[in-house]
Design a protein around this motif. Sequence first.
Motif, PDB file in Angstrom:
ATOM      1  N   GLY A  26       0.821  -1.207   0.000  1.00 45.77           N
ATOM      2  CA  GLY A  26       0.000   0.000   0.000  1.00 45.77           C
ATOM      3  C   GLY A  26       0.854   1.256   0.000  1.00 45.77           C
ATOM      4  N   SER A  27       1.982   1.188   0.712  1.00 44.44           N
ATOM      5  CA  SER A  27       2.919   2.305   0.735  1.00 44.44           C
ATOM      6  C   SER A  27       3.462   2.572  -0.667  1.00 44.44           C
ATOM      7  CB  SER A  27       4.056   1.963   1.700  1.00 44.44           C
ATOM      8  OG  SER A  27       4.906   3.050   1.861  1.00 44.44           O
ATOM      9  N   PHE A  28       3.751   1.486  -1.399  1.00 40.73           N
ATOM     10  CA  PHE A  28       4.210   1.636  -2.784  1.00 40.73           C
ATOM     11  C   PHE A  28       3.073   2.155  -3.682  1.00 40.73           C
ATOM     12  CE2 PHE A  28       5.163  -0.173  -7.045  1.00 40.73           C
ATOM     13  CZ  PHE A  28       6.326   0.544  -7.286  1.00 40.73           C
ATOM     14  N   CYS A  29       1.840   1.723  -3.399  1.00 43.64           N
ATOM     15  CA  CYS A  29       0.675   2.238  -4.149  1.00 43.64           C
ATOM     16  C   CYS A  29       0.594   3.762  -3.995  1.00 43.64           C
ATOM     17  CB  CYS A  29      -0.613   1.601  -3.636  1.00 43.64           C
ATOM     18  SG  CYS A  29      -0.777  -0.158  -3.994  1.00 43.64           S
ATOM     19  N   ASN A  30       0.869   4.259  -2.781  1.00 48.19           N
ATOM     20  CA  ASN A  30       0.866   5.703  -2.541  1.00 48.19           C
ATOM     21  C   ASN A  30       1.874   6.422  -3.440  1.00 48.19           C
ATOM     22  OD1 ASN A  30      -1.072   6.312  -0.554  1.00 48.19           O
ATOM     23  ND2 ASN A  30       0.216   5.380   1.022  1.00 48.19           N
ATOM     24  N   VAL A  31       3.060   5.815  -3.576  1.00 45.74           N
ATOM     25  CA  VAL A  31       4.096   6.403  -4.435  1.00 45.74           C
ATOM     26  C   VAL A  31       3.593   6.462  -5.878  1.00 45.74           C
ATOM     27  CG1 VAL A  31       6.463   6.144  -5.273  1.00 45.74           C
ATOM     28  CG2 VAL A  31       5.919   5.568  -2.906  1.00 45.74           C
ATOM     29  N   CYS A  32       2.978   5.382  -6.346  1.00 45.21           N
ATOM     30  CA  CYS A  32       2.456   5.335  -7.718  1.00 45.21           C
ATOM     31  C   CYS A  32       1.417   6.435  -7.931  1.00 45.21           C
ATOM     32  CB  CYS A  32       1.811   3.976  -8.003  1.00 45.21           C
ATOM     33  SG  CYS A  32       2.971   2.606  -7.909  1.00 45.21           S
ATOM     34  N   VAL A  33       0.450   6.545  -6.979  1.00 43.69           N
ATOM     35  CA  VAL A  33      -0.619   7.535  -7.109  1.00 43.69           C
ATOM     36  C   VAL A  33      -0.041   8.954  -7.136  1.00 43.69           C
ATOM     37  CG1 VAL A  33      -2.619   8.545  -5.936  1.00 43.69           C
ATOM     38  CG2 VAL A  33      -2.364   6.056  -6.054  1.00 43.69           C
ATOM     39  N   SER A  41       9.259   8.724 -12.127  1.00 46.14           N
ATOM     40  CA  SER A  41       9.612   7.340 -11.820  1.00 46.14           C
ATOM     41  C   SER A  41       9.147   6.998 -10.416  1.00 46.14           C
ATOM     42  CB  SER A  41      11.123   7.148 -11.925  1.00 46.14           C
ATOM     43  OG  SER A  41      11.512   6.000 -11.202  1.00 46.14           O
ATOM     44  N   VAL A  42       8.708   5.722 -10.232  1.00 45.67           N
ATOM     45  CA  VAL A  42       8.279   5.318  -8.890  1.00 45.67           C
ATOM     46  C   VAL A  42       9.434   4.670  -8.129  1.00 45.67           C
ATOM     47  CG1 VAL A  42       5.846   5.062  -9.415  1.00 45.67           C
ATOM     48  CG2 VAL A  42       7.374   3.140  -9.824  1.00 45.67           C
ATOM     49  N   ILE A  43      10.585   4.530  -8.785  1.00 43.19           N
ATOM     50  CA  ILE A  43      11.727   3.866  -8.126  1.00 43.19           C
ATOM     51  C   ILE A  43      12.677   4.908  -7.543  1.00 43.19           C
ATOM     52  CG2 ILE A  43      13.649   2.277  -8.451  1.00 43.19           C
ATOM     53  CD1 ILE A  43      11.822   1.165 -10.837  1.00 43.19           C
ATOM     54  N   LYS A  44      13.068   5.889  -8.331  1.00 38.11           N
ATOM     55  CA  LYS A  44      13.899   6.943  -7.773  1.00 38.11           C
ATOM     56  C   LYS A  44      13.376   8.307  -8.207  1.00 38.11           C
ATOM     57  CE  LYS A  44      17.236   6.213 -11.448  1.00 38.11           C
ATOM     58  NZ  LYS A  44      18.564   6.085 -11.891  1.00 38.11           N
ATOM     59  N   PRO A  45      13.557   9.376  -7.462  1.00 40.12           N
ATOM     60  CA  PRO A  45      14.334   9.409  -6.213  1.00 40.12           C
ATOM     61  C   PRO A  45      13.602   8.752  -5.056  1.00 40.12           C
ATOM     62  CG  PRO A  45      13.260  11.502  -6.566  1.00 40.12           C
ATOM     63  CD  PRO A  45      12.947  10.666  -7.760  1.00 40.12           C
ATOM     64  N   TRP A 130      -8.300  12.254 -11.493  1.00 35.65           N
ATOM     65  CA  TRP A 130      -9.269  11.975 -12.548  1.00 35.65           C
ATOM     66  C   TRP A 130      -8.647  11.293 -13.749  1.00 35.65           C
ATOM     67  CZ3 TRP A 130     -11.507  17.544 -12.100  1.00 35.65           C
ATOM     68  CH2 TRP A 130     -12.187  17.648 -10.894  1.00 35.65           C
ATOM     69  N   THR A 131      -7.564  10.545 -13.495  1.00 38.33           N
ATOM     70  CA  THR A 131      -6.998   9.731 -14.556  1.00 38.33           C
ATOM     71  C   THR A 131      -6.853   8.298 -14.043  1.00 38.33           C
ATOM     72  OG1 THR A 131      -4.764  10.269 -13.823  1.00 38.33           O
ATOM     73  CG2 THR A 131      -5.665  11.593 -15.642  1.00 38.33           C
ATOM     74  N   ILE A 132      -6.859   7.362 -14.994  1.00 39.28           N
ATOM     75  CA  ILE A 132      -6.626   5.962 -14.650  1.00 39.28           C
ATOM     76  C   ILE A 132      -5.274   5.591 -15.247  1.00 39.28           C
ATOM     77  CG2 ILE A 132      -7.401   3.599 -15.071  1.00 39.28           C
ATOM     78  CD1 ILE A 132     -10.287   4.762 -15.004  1.00 39.28           C
ATOM     79  N   PRO A 133      -4.359   5.069 -14.411  1.00 43.55           N
ATOM     80  CA  PRO A 133      -2.980   4.878 -14.891  1.00 43.55           C
ATOM     81  C   PRO A 133      -2.858   3.850 -16.012  1.00 43.55           C
ATOM     82  CG  PRO A 133      -3.287   3.890 -12.717  1.00 43.55           C
ATOM     83  CD  PRO A 133      -4.526   4.652 -13.010  1.00 43.55           C
ATOM     84  N   ASP A 134      -2.357   4.309 -17.169  1.00 43.15           N
ATOM     85  CA  ASP A 134      -2.009   3.399 -18.266  1.00 43.15           C
ATOM     86  C   ASP A 134      -0.940   2.414 -17.814  1.00 43.15           C
ATOM     87  OD1 ASP A 134      -3.744   4.387 -20.103  1.00 43.15           O
ATOM     88  OD2 ASP A 134      -2.288   5.708 -21.084  1.00 43.15           O
ATOM     89  N   GLU A 135      -0.127   2.871 -16.821  1.00 43.82           N
ATOM     90  CA  GLU A 135       0.950   2.017 -16.310  1.00 43.82           C
ATOM     91  C   GLU A 135       0.395   0.701 -15.772  1.00 43.82           C
ATOM     92  OE1 GLU A 135       0.585   5.209 -15.768  1.00 43.82           O
ATOM     93  OE2 GLU A 135       2.502   6.264 -15.803  1.00 43.82           O
ATOM     94  N   ILE A 136      -0.883   0.706 -15.369  1.00 36.55           N
ATOM     95  CA  ILE A 136      -1.503  -0.522 -14.864  1.00 36.55           C
ATOM     96  C   ILE A 136      -2.354  -1.190 -15.940  1.00 36.55           C
ATOM     97  CG2 ILE A 136      -3.381  -1.305 -13.353  1.00 36.55           C
ATOM     98  CD1 ILE A 136      -2.105   0.246 -11.121  1.00 36.55           C
ATOM     99  N   THR A 137      -3.218  -0.401 -16.599  1.00 34.35           N
ATOM    100  CA  THR A 137      -4.190  -1.033 -17.492  1.00 34.35           C
ATOM    101  C   THR A 137      -3.544  -1.611 -18.751  1.00 34.35           C
ATOM    102  OG1 THR A 137      -4.696   1.151 -18.407  1.00 34.35           O
ATOM    103  CG2 THR A 137      -6.147   0.325 -16.692  1.00 34.35           C
ATOM    104  N   LEU A 138      -2.567  -0.924 -19.340  1.00 36.39           N
ATOM    105  CA  LEU A 138      -1.989  -1.417 -20.600  1.00 36.39           C
ATOM    106  C   LEU A 138      -1.186  -2.707 -20.417  1.00 36.39           C
ATOM    107  CD1 LEU A 138      -1.195   1.826 -22.615  1.00 36.39           C
ATOM    108  CD2 LEU A 138      -3.175   0.305 -22.738  1.00 36.39           C
ATOM    109  N   PRO A 139      -0.214  -2.753 -19.474  1.00 35.30           N
ATOM    110  CA  PRO A 139       0.441  -4.061 -19.272  1.00 35.30           C
ATOM    111  C   PRO A 139      -0.506  -5.070 -18.648  1.00 35.30           C
ATOM    112  CG  PRO A 139       1.317  -2.431 -17.736  1.00 35.30           C
ATOM    113  CD  PRO A 139       0.401  -1.698 -18.652  1.00 35.30           C
TER     114      PRO A 139
END
Length: 326
Positions: A26-33, A41-45, A130-139
């Motif tokens: 969930g903590s990583f989900c927060n970073v993504c959102v 990038s969700v990895i760095k910084p 108000w967007t749905i992440p392509d980073e999730i839906t496309l892959p």
Amino acid sequence: MELAELTQEGRGIFIVLFFILGAVTGSFCNVCVARWPHGQSVIKPRSRCPKCLKPIAWYDNIPLISWFVLRARCRHCGQPISFVYPLVELITALLFVAVFLRFGLVPATPVYLLFCAAMVVVTFQDLADWTIPDEITLPGIPIGLLVALLGTFLGAESGFRVTSVLDALGGVLLGGGIILAMDRITVWVLRKPGMGFGDVKLLAMVGAFLGWLGAFATLMLASIFGSVFGLLLIMLMRRKQDTTPAQEASAGRQTSESSKTQKEKTDRKSLESGEEEEEITIEGHYLPFGPWLALGALVYMFFGPELIAWYIHRGAVLQGTTVYLP
Ligand SMILES: [Zn+2]
């Protein structure tokens, strides 16, 4: 069998482990959102305070716990930290525990966990941006198809519900197709802003994971949840409009005093401005559909077989009564 016995004996330990794994995810989900809408990038910084940009130490970044220890304020600049962060961590943690309780430790368990995390990110990014992440839906679409392929090899006993690639492919086409059709009808026939391609891709991805029946049920559930909530919201706003200006002013003061977020305040302001605009804002802007699709998908993921059994039984009962009609 041995694994089932192990999870039965160490049930309490597994629940705690799934809770912790969920909170960390969930903590990583927060970073993504927070980062995906800005193309970061969700990895760095490393995690930083969004206000003073100082890096957050590991001991200030412990899911759920740090927010309470820091009393919802940044250690460096003292700016408030939104309650949404621990909320996302708690919801993900509870969903992970629910996956363990519902499905146990089977080969399909990681898939269910990832699907839950994906729905959490979709929900909170759609609410915030108000967007749905392509980073999730496309892959997610090809991954869902691959999972179905895995399901055909491993079979239903390994916990996979979709055990045919055709079922998953049907889910992609039906899920994406229905929303695309609804979107085009809204734009061309009703001449209103459509639902958006984010929702098209989302239900296509949900269909890849839950099959064609899952895509259809998810849309039905989402529509029911969305309309009930929308009706409640309209009723609430009608009641608010009936209040006298004095009451409204005091209500407004209370809002600014309490720790409501800026977004809620702006929502409130725009909802209060003018009746004509209201209808448009309700449909077009203030009720994104993504969260309802995500909720519908999760309800189907957890209770799909029961829902279908209930629906068929209900249909059979109804058919049974028609037999006795003249
Ligand atoms: Zn700070």
